[in-house]
Design an enzyme around this catalytic site. Structure first.
Site, PDB file in Angstrom:
ATOM      1  CG  PHE A   1      -1.916   1.196   1.055  1.00 52.33           C
ATOM      2  CD1 PHE A   1      -3.094   1.055   0.335  1.00 52.33           C
ATOM      3  CD2 PHE A   1      -1.607   2.450   1.558  1.00 52.33           C
ATOM      4  CE1 PHE A   1      -3.956   2.136   0.144  1.00 52.33           C
ATOM      5  CE2 PHE A   1      -2.459   3.542   1.367  1.00 52.33           C
ATOM      6  CZ  PHE A   1      -3.636   3.372   0.665  1.00 52.33           C
TER       7      PHE A   1
ATOM      8  CG  ASP B   1       5.833   3.932   1.659  1.00 51.39           C
ATOM      9  OD1 ASP B   1       5.839   4.651   2.683  1.00 51.39           O
ATOM     10  OD2 ASP B   1       4.851   3.818   0.915  1.00 51.39           O
TER      11      ASP B   1
ATOM     12  CE  LYS C   1       0.052   6.538   6.715  1.00 49.47           C
ATOM     13  NZ  LYS C   1      -1.259   6.956   6.242  1.00 49.47           N
TER      14      LYS C   1
HETATM   15  C1  LIG Z   1       3.077   2.892   3.577  1.00 50.33           C
HETATM   16  C2  LIG Z   1       2.208   3.987   3.063  1.00 50.33           C
HETATM   17  N1  LIG Z   1       2.593   4.691   1.993  1.00 50.33           N
HETATM   18  C3  LIG Z   1       1.854   5.690   1.504  1.00 50.33           C
HETATM   19  C4  LIG Z   1       0.636   6.030   2.072  1.00 50.33           C
HETATM   20  C5  LIG Z   1      -0.179   7.141   1.482  1.00 50.33           C
HETATM   21  O1  LIG Z   1      -0.217   8.240   2.316  1.00 50.33           O
HETATM   22  P1  LIG Z   1      -1.323   9.381   2.119  1.00 50.33           P
HETATM   23  O2  LIG Z   1      -2.647   8.789   2.549  1.00 50.33           O
HETATM   24  O3  LIG Z   1      -0.895  10.505   3.015  1.00 50.33           O
HETATM   25  O4  LIG Z   1      -1.313   9.763   0.670  1.00 50.33           O
HETATM   26  C6  LIG Z   1       0.197   5.309   3.179  1.00 50.33           C
HETATM   27  C7  LIG Z   1      -1.105   5.626   3.807  1.00 50.33           C
HETATM   28  O5  LIG Z   1      -1.685   4.852   4.535  1.00 50.33           O
HETATM   29  C8  LIG Z   1       0.995   4.260   3.688  1.00 50.33           C
HETATM   30  O6  LIG Z   1       0.614   3.541   4.741  1.00 50.33           O
END
Ligand SMILES: Cc1ncc(COP(=O)(O)O)c(C=O)c1O
Length: 404
Positions: free
Chosen positions: A145, A230, A259
């Site tokens: 994700f 990530d 986040k």
């Molecule tokens: C690992 C990871 N990458 C990217 C994102 C995307 O972040 P955003 O919702 O701020 O676009 C998330 C969101 O849950 C995430 O958990």
């Protein structure tokens, strides 16, 4: 009837009336919060065991972060990057230092950080690695994700996230998460990067087998590919370390952060990497009106300073042990499995007992907020300011839900 006097049902209906139904929230309407606790419109208090998917690592309204936001609101909020502002340099320097990297590129949402990482990797591939134009590939893991943009959902393996949003962006190869041999098989001379979550959050807090991250690092070195981690959900204290990659002593080429970087106040994301990588971007090639704005920088600088003390990482490691121990006792008593690291847990509930959604609804009735994912799994990611007593309370409520 007391039920008839509650404001929550009407507030939930109102919230649904004029919104797209791209979420299915629990029927709780929050109106205030402090630390690890939130209060709803009817005055009921809940222990927040989701913490905005780690966006609230420092709890709701951490006094230092709120003070920084207030002070900045009274001075300067937005300039755009057409001009330099006085909060920018400190933020970039201190975040780069926290990451052990030369440079930082600030954006807003996590998905934007991921998009930035992809663009940087492709440009690096063409300009530094010498991949023929238009041929770059990036290897990702199934169950990933990384966000919701059209390019990112192009390499999602979650049908809900992906279906009917094509045509999809080409240039990605998907391999099983945790399988080093499959990864080695999938890369070739046109592969510019491997993009991974060091722990897969949305998938249910899935921790890869020991040695996997170190193996990915080795492979990236051998095959001249960028390791893009990530750490948007796993990073910034969540797992008991600043970065989840530290669990194997691994330093990726590129950190994607988001986040918690915004302190639960403003959306702040960033890409951190050395100049040999981020330096491929030149003026006009990437950007964002709000990325690195003064308010974001003022708050995020204080976030970096909180992390630089190491206190939150320590809390997460120590309190995480207590949380895991409490939950392990419930395996065989309604729980099938518990996994995770630090104050971050994925719980598989016995599907014969109830769904994850039902468990979250029952927890909510008992004053604990959590989020289900993929059928019978629940994620717990409480704010890192949570106390031992509050952890015990959450575990006791879960035990009651599973036993009742
Ligand atoms: C690992 C990871 N990458 C990217 C994102 C995307 O972040 P955003 O919702 O701020 O676009 C998330 C969101 O849950 C995430 O958990």
């Amino acid at each position: 009837m007391i039920e008839d006097m509650l404001r929550t049902p009407a507030a939930v209906r109102d919230a649904e009336r004029h919104t797209a139904h791209n979420y299915h929230p629990l029927p709780v309407v929050i109106s205030s919060a402090e630390g690890a606790w939130v209060t709803d419109v009817d005055g009921r208090r809940y222990l927040d065991c989701l913490a905005g998917y780690s966006a609230l690592n420092f709890g709701h309204r951490h006094p230092t972060l709120i003070a920084a936001a207030h002070a900045q609101l009274d001075r300067l909020t937005l300039t755009s990057r057409a001009f330099v502002h006085d909060q920018f340099a400190d933020f970039c320097r201190e975040l780069a230092a926290l990451c052990g990297k030369d440079l930082v590129l600030p954006m807003n949402t996590g998905a934007e950080a991921v998009e930035t990482g992809i663009k940087v990797a492709r440009k690096w591939g063409y300009q530094v690695k010498g991949v023929p134009d238009g041929q770059a590939t990036i290897v990702v893991a199934d169950g990933n994700f990384h966000g919701r943009t059209t390019t990112i959902v192009s390499f999602s393996t979650d049908e809900d996230a992906r279906a009917d949003f094509g045509p999809y962006t080409p240039g990605f190869r998907i391999v099983p998460y945790g399988d080093l041999a499959a990864l080695a098989e999938a890369v070739d001379e046109h592969t510019v990067a491997v993009l991974l979550e060091p722990i897969q959050g949305e998938q249910g807090v899935v921790v890869p087998p020991e040695g996997y991250l170190a193996g990915v690092r080795r492979l990236c070195d051998e095959r001249s590919m960028l390791f893009i981690a990530d750490e948007i959900q796993s990073g910034l204290g969540r797992t008991g370390a600043t970065f989840a990659c530290e669990q194997e002593g691994v330093v990726p080429d590129v950190y994607l952060l988001g986040k918690a970087l915004g302190g639960g106040i403003v959306p702040v994301s960033a890409v951190a990497a050395d100049a040999a990588v981020l330096g491929v971007l030149k003026p006009g090639q990437h950007g964002s009106t709000f990325g690195g704005n003064p308010l974001a920088c003022a708050v995020a600088t204080e976030v970096v300073r909180l992390l630089a003390t190491g206190e939150f990482q320590r809390r997460s490691a120590e309190l995480g042990e207590r949380l895991h121990a409490g939950l392990r006792d419930l395996v065989g008593k309604g729980l099938v499995a518990v996994r995770g690291r630090g104050l971050w847990v994925g719980l598989d509930i016995d599907p014969a007992l109830m769904s994850g959604r039902e468990a979250c609804e029952r927890l909510m009735e008992r004053g604990v907020l959590a989020k289900d994912t993929h059928g019978s799994t629940i994620r717990l990611a409480p704010p890192l300011v949570i106390t031992e007593e509050e952890i015990d309370h959450a575990v006791a409520q879960l035990a009651a839900v599973l036993g009742g």
